[in-house]
Design a protein around this motif. Structure first.
Motif, PDB file in Angstrom:
ATOM      1  N   LEU A   1      56.446  15.951  36.814  1.00 30.89           N
ATOM      2  CA  LEU A   1      57.164  15.362  37.935  1.00 30.89           C
ATOM      3  C   LEU A   1      56.579  15.769  39.278  1.00 30.89           C
ATOM      4  N   ALA A   2      55.506  16.569  39.279  1.00 33.37           N
ATOM      5  CA  ALA A   2      54.896  17.012  40.535  1.00 33.37           C
ATOM      6  C   ALA A   2      54.220  15.846  41.242  1.00 33.37           C
ATOM      7  N   ILE A   3      54.203  15.861  42.594  1.00 30.52           N
ATOM      8  CA  ILE A   3      53.537  14.821  43.387  1.00 30.52           C
ATOM      9  C   ILE A   3      52.031  15.071  43.357  1.00 30.52           C
ATOM     10  N   SER A   4      51.290  14.046  43.017  1.00 29.11           N
ATOM     11  CA  SER A   4      49.839  14.166  42.892  1.00 29.11           C
ATOM     12  C   SER A   4      49.173  13.362  44.016  1.00 29.11           C
ATOM     13  N   PRO A   5      48.078  13.891  44.678  1.00 30.49           N
ATOM     14  CA  PRO A   5      47.439  15.170  44.364  1.00 30.49           C
ATOM     15  C   PRO A   5      48.112  16.337  45.085  1.00 30.49           C
ATOM     16  N   ILE A   6      47.897  17.517  44.542  1.00 30.42           N
ATOM     17  CA  ILE A   6      48.330  18.764  45.168  1.00 30.42           C
ATOM     18  C   ILE A   6      47.090  19.401  45.805  1.00 30.42           C
ATOM     19  N   VAL A   7      47.182  19.698  47.104  1.00 33.75           N
ATOM     20  CA  VAL A   7      46.036  20.288  47.820  1.00 33.75           C
ATOM     21  C   VAL A   7      46.343  21.757  48.096  1.00 33.75           C
ATOM     22  N   VAL A   8      45.533  22.657  47.539  1.00 33.57           N
ATOM     23  CA  VAL A   8      45.760  24.107  47.663  1.00 33.57           C
ATOM     24  C   VAL A   8      44.425  24.824  47.806  1.00 33.57           C
ATOM     25  N   SER A   9      44.510  26.103  48.171  1.00 30.65           N
ATOM     26  CA  SER A   9      43.327  26.966  48.252  1.00 30.65           C
ATOM     27  C   SER A   9      43.204  27.794  46.984  1.00 30.65           C
ATOM     28  N   PRO A  10      42.009  28.267  46.670  1.00 33.90           N
ATOM     29  CA  PRO A  10      41.856  29.174  45.531  1.00 33.90           C
ATOM     30  C   PRO A  10      42.761  30.391  45.707  1.00 33.90           C
ATOM     31  N   GLY A  11      43.359  30.861  44.603  1.00 34.11           N
ATOM     32  CA  GLY A  11      44.229  32.024  44.653  1.00 34.11           C
ATOM     33  C   GLY A  11      45.661  31.717  45.051  1.00 34.11           C
ATOM     34  N   GLU A  12      45.993  30.449  45.430  1.00 40.93           N
ATOM     35  CA  GLU A  12      47.366  30.097  45.783  1.00 40.93           C
ATOM     36  C   GLU A  12      48.123  29.611  44.543  1.00 40.93           C
ATOM     37  N   SER A  13      49.446  29.532  44.671  1.00 39.21           N
ATOM     38  CA  SER A  13      50.303  29.032  43.600  1.00 39.21           C
ATOM     39  C   SER A  13      50.670  27.572  43.862  1.00 39.21           C
ATOM     40  N   ILE A  14      50.789  26.849  42.795  1.00 43.17           N
ATOM     41  CA  ILE A  14      51.316  25.484  42.885  1.00 43.17           C
ATOM     42  C   ILE A  14      52.571  25.400  42.030  1.00 43.17           C
TER      43      ILE A  14
ATOM     44  N   GLU B   1      46.778  15.699  39.518  1.00 44.48           N
ATOM     45  CA  GLU B   1      45.520  16.014  40.186  1.00 44.48           C
ATOM     46  C   GLU B   1      45.717  17.166  41.174  1.00 44.48           C
ATOM     47  N   ILE B   2      44.791  18.108  41.168  1.00 42.94           N
ATOM     48  CA  ILE B   2      44.816  19.259  42.076  1.00 42.94           C
ATOM     49  C   ILE B   2      43.516  19.263  42.868  1.00 42.94           C
ATOM     50  N   ILE B   3      43.621  19.261  44.196  1.00 42.45           N
ATOM     51  CA  ILE B   3      42.450  19.374  45.069  1.00 42.45           C
ATOM     52  C   ILE B   3      42.372  20.816  45.544  1.00 42.45           C
ATOM     53  N   VAL B   4      41.361  21.532  45.086  1.00 40.51           N
ATOM     54  CA  VAL B   4      41.147  22.917  45.536  1.00 40.51           C
ATOM     55  C   VAL B   4      40.218  22.872  46.751  1.00 40.51           C
ATOM     56  N   ALA B   5      40.751  23.339  47.906  1.00 40.53           N
ATOM     57  CA  ALA B   5      40.022  23.212  49.171  1.00 40.53           C
ATOM     58  C   ALA B   5      40.289  24.426  50.047  1.00 40.53           C
ATOM     59  N   THR B   6      39.539  24.523  51.138  1.00 46.50           N
ATOM     60  CA  THR B   6      39.789  25.554  52.152  1.00 46.50           C
ATOM     61  C   THR B   6      40.356  24.873  53.383  1.00 46.50           C
ATOM     62  N   GLY B   7      41.087  25.655  54.222  1.00 40.81           N
ATOM     63  CA  GLY B   7      41.627  25.039  55.412  1.00 40.81           C
ATOM     64  C   GLY B   7      42.684  25.883  56.072  1.00 40.81           C
ATOM     65  N   SER B   8      43.456  25.238  56.930  1.00 37.85           N
ATOM     66  CA  SER B   8      44.477  25.911  57.726  1.00 37.85           C
ATOM     67  C   SER B   8      45.827  25.264  57.475  1.00 37.85           C
ATOM     68  N   CYS B   9      46.881  26.088  57.436  1.00 42.90           N
ATOM     69  CA  CYS B   9      48.266  25.623  57.327  1.00 42.90           C
ATOM     70  C   CYS B   9      49.088  26.436  58.303  1.00 42.90           C
ATOM     71  N   ASP B  10      49.740  25.791  59.260  1.00 45.14           N
ATOM     72  CA  ASP B  10      50.401  26.506  60.350  1.00 45.14           C
ATOM     73  C   ASP B  10      51.693  25.790  60.709  1.00 45.14           C
ATOM     74  N   THR B  11      52.646  26.595  61.194  1.00 41.79           N
ATOM     75  CA  THR B  11      53.884  25.994  61.687  1.00 41.79           C
ATOM     76  C   THR B  11      53.692  25.401  63.072  1.00 41.79           C
ATOM     77  N   ASN B  12      52.646  25.812  63.761  1.00 42.33           N
ATOM     78  CA  ASN B  12      52.361  25.300  65.104  1.00 42.33           C
ATOM     79  C   ASN B  12      51.391  24.124  65.026  1.00 42.33           C
ATOM     80  N   ALA B  13      51.194  23.483  66.189  1.00 45.02           N
ATOM     81  CA  ALA B  13      50.265  22.357  66.270  1.00 45.02           C
ATOM     82  C   ALA B  13      48.833  22.838  66.072  1.00 45.02           C
ATOM     83  N   LEU B  14      48.039  21.984  65.427  1.00 47.05           N
ATOM     84  CA  LEU B  14      46.632  22.275  65.215  1.00 47.05           C
ATOM     85  C   LEU B  14      45.803  21.282  66.016  1.00 47.05           C
TER      86      LEU B  14
END
Length: 670
Positions: free
Chosen positions: A487-500, A592-605
């Motif tokens: 039932l998970a929404i695909s794709p899931i975009v995460v970094s290596p070492g994170e939990s999904i 589908e899982i997209i393993v990527a690097t990047g930024s996730c912030d509560t503020n504007a990017l």
């Protein structure tokens, strides 16, 4: 005959006839029809029909080449019939005839209790009592060209032979003084009478219906009706029913019969009996009575077999029979016969796909042809199979009205071993096979035959009229059958070492309880994920599940720190449980899982960058990209409520062969 009388026999003219014993009958010429009438004399070109004043009956005058050549007089009140043949000079002699050659004489009512003692129990247990909408639309063979209409509904009958041609206002069917509504028992007995009649006429090309619109739409020479009513004063009460003989195909003038017997022990057989007359049948009696009541639990339809378990067509094989006419042949010559609906050997067996739910079939009686019906089905794996086979009325625990005494055998094709069997028995409610079997994988053949439970005519019956409907239900017990959906929404975009978060639903699609199990998670580099792929360390307990019950399960899955950037797929798979045979649906479709690097912030990017690998930008407020580009083979995934891509002095480019994905939502930042 008076010279030139033919010229004075016009419609509406009155005629006075002299009968033996100084009796006179007066009648009015009501109808002129081509061909012969009830007497069925060859060579007749025209029949003129008179209705009799003040009494029930009719007079038919037969013409050949414009000259009167015969006459038939039926005085139903006195149960007298006379027939004359005239020579060229107009001379002839009235000879007394047996009236039952032309109409049903004094058909009886049951002499035992009017309401069968088992009716209430039948209704409470299994037999239907349909609503009125259903009752008004019953049909046995909607595609048949011929129609037998059972008229339960009340009305006015006009322009027929009955009641001296005067209209008859008749009530709806009823078993009590209330003729405006139908009780549960009445609705059951109306349905049962239709079902009995439909089975009696099952081998023939006729639709037995309660639908007035079907009758109205059928040509007059293709239809007859039996009116089931309480109204009898116009005829004389105390009789079970009445109809004229051999009138099917002649039109509506003679085409109505009447049924006054009104309870479950007599209504259905009365309708079949009176319709049998319309098809050309006479009475089955013996040396002491015109109406043979039968013996044991059998009786002939054209007798008076009230309350018998088995009512069948006859050719006079029972002891002391008075009529050896071939009922089945006569009806077939009138209506035609339906084709056989199943194979007759293992080689030509009709295939079945499980489950089989109340499949109806027909065994033709031996009086028409020898009929064996054979079906076959395959089990791809061992399992539990439940059979329900028998005459439909027997399966509904009805105690009377069926025409079929049934023998059945289920045979394993490879070995020839009989694994289940049904022997003919009485009453019909016992002539059923209801059994659960543990069967090996393979082919099975089901053989069905009409076989009398007692072929001794002193106590039972032979095979001449033994035939009718059967019903087959075959249910294969599936056992537990666990199926998994992601039932998970695909794709899931995460970094290596994170939990999904993997959200899965496990449902038991089987028909037996599934024991507790374990949900495992597998990761692959393609969308075809199997338990042979890399297994995650996490597992989730799956509770025991009854049939058709679902468990929704959530599980965080920690990805390895060294997981390569790029596209991966994950599926959840439930371990098979005890008794589960079908395991092809234990794994979900892949997420589908997209393993990527990047930024996730509560503020504007606000970003200026060239994206050449798998990367993401996530913000709770907004993402703005200027003086940026996604190069060939680069993939950028953006998730934010507001996204601005480029400006007049700060362009944003996406090169051919790259991927840009934008999702307008608030991301779940760690």
């Amino acid at each position: 005959m008076t010279a030139d009388i033919e010229q004075r026999l016009d419609t509406g003219k009155t005629l006075s006839l002299s009968l033996p014993g100084n009796r006179y009958l007066d009648g009015v010429l009501e109808k002129i029809i081509p061909g012969n009438g009830l007497a069925a004399d060859p060579g007749i070109s025209e029949t003129r029909i008179l209705s009799l004043d003040s009494i029930q009956g009719t007079v038919e005058i037969y013409l050949r080449a414009g000259k009167i050549r015969g006459m038939l007089i039926l005085d139903i009140n006195s149960n007298e019939a006379y027939k004359a043949t005239f020579n060229e000079a107009g001379a002839g002699i009235l000879e007394r005839q047996e009236p039952d050659l032309y109409y049903c004489v004094n058909y009886p009512t049951p002499t035992f209790t009017s309401q069968p003692l088992t009716a209430a129990a039948d209704i409470a247990n299994a037999a239907p009592a349909p609503d009125l909408d259903t009752l008004r639309q019953l049909q046995s063979k909607p595609q048949a060209p011929n129609v037998l209409y059972i008229n339960y509904w009340g009305g006015v009958l006009s322009d027929t032979v009955w009641n001296s041609g005067n209209p008859i206002s008749y009530t709806a069917f009823s078993q009590d003084s209330d003729t405006t509504s139908f009780s549960t028992t009445e609705r059951h007995d109306m349905w049962l009478a239709w079902a009995e009649t439909a089975e009696d006429y099952a081998p023939f090309n006729i639709n037995v219906t309660t639908d007035a619109s079907i009758y109205a739409a059928t040509p007059a020479n293709r239809r007859v009706q039996i009116i089931a009513t309480t109204t009898c004063d116009w005829y004389g009460c105390g009789y079970g029913g009445v109809a004229y003989l051999d009138v099917f195909g002649t039109g509506d003038y003679y085409g109505t019969g009447w049924a006054w017997n009104r309870y479950a022990n007599s209504l259905g057989v009365t309708i079949s009996h009176e319709a049998g007359h319309q098809m050309g049948l006479g009475h089955d009696g013996n040396s002491g009575t015109e109406y043979e009541s039968g013996h044991g639990n059998w009786g002939p339809i054209m007798g008076g077999p009230f309350g018998r378990s088995y009512a069948q067509w006859s050719k006079g094989e029972y002891p002391d029979a008075s009529n050896q006419e071939d009922d089945l042949l006569i009806i077939r010559n009138t209506l035609g016969e339906v084709i056989d609906d199943a194979g007759d050997s293992a080689a030509s067996a009709t295939p079945l796909s499980l489950p089989v739910i109340e499949k109806k079939g027909l065994l033709h009686p031996e009086g028409l042809n020898t009929d064996t019906d054979v079906y076959t089905f395959n089990l791809s794996a061992p399992g539990s199979v439940t059979l329900e086979i028998g005459p439909p009325l027997g399966l509904l625990q009805e105690s009377m009205g069926t025409s079929l005494s049934l023998k059945a055998q289920l045979v394993e094709n490879a070995s020839g071993a009989v694994v289940a069997s049904l022997s003919p028995s009485d009453p019909p409610s016992s002539n059923v096979l209801i059994q659960t079997l543990q069967l090996a994988a393979g082919r099975y053949d089901l053989f069905l035959e009409a076989v009398s439970y007692d072929s001794n005519w002193a106590s039972g019956f032979g095979e001449y009229g033994n035939g009718g409907y059967y019903s087959i239900s075959i249910a294969q017990e599936i056992g537990p059958d666990l199926a998994t959906n992601a039932l998970a929404i695909s794709p899931i975009v995460v970094s290596p070492g994170e939990s999904i978060g993997m959200l899965s639903a496990v449902i038991n699609l089987g028909d037996l309880d599934a024991g507790s199990s374990l949900l495992r998670y597998f990761i692959a580099s393609s969308s075809s994920v199997t338990p042979n792929d890399t297994e995650a360390a996490e597992t989730t307990d799956v509770p025991a599940l009854p049939p058709q019950v679902t468990a929704q399960l959530s599980q965080p899955i920690l990805l390895p720190q060294d997981m390569p950037l790029g596209r991966h797929w994950m599926a959840s798979c439930v371990d098979p449980v005890s008794g589960e045979v079908q395991t092809g649906n234990n794994c979900s479709t892949a997420v589908e899982i997209i393993v990527a690097t990047g930024s996730c912030d509560t503020n504007a990017l606000n970003v200026q960058k060239t994206f050449s690998s798998y990367e993401y930008l996530k913000s709770h407020t907004s993402v703005t990209l200027g003086n940026s580009q996604v190069t060939t083979n680069g993939e950028l995934y953006i998730e934010s409520p507001q996204v601005v891509l480029g400006a007049a002095n700060a362009p944003f480019f996406v090169e051919n062969g790259s991927v840009l994905s934008v999702r307008s939502s608030i991301p779940d930042c760690p």
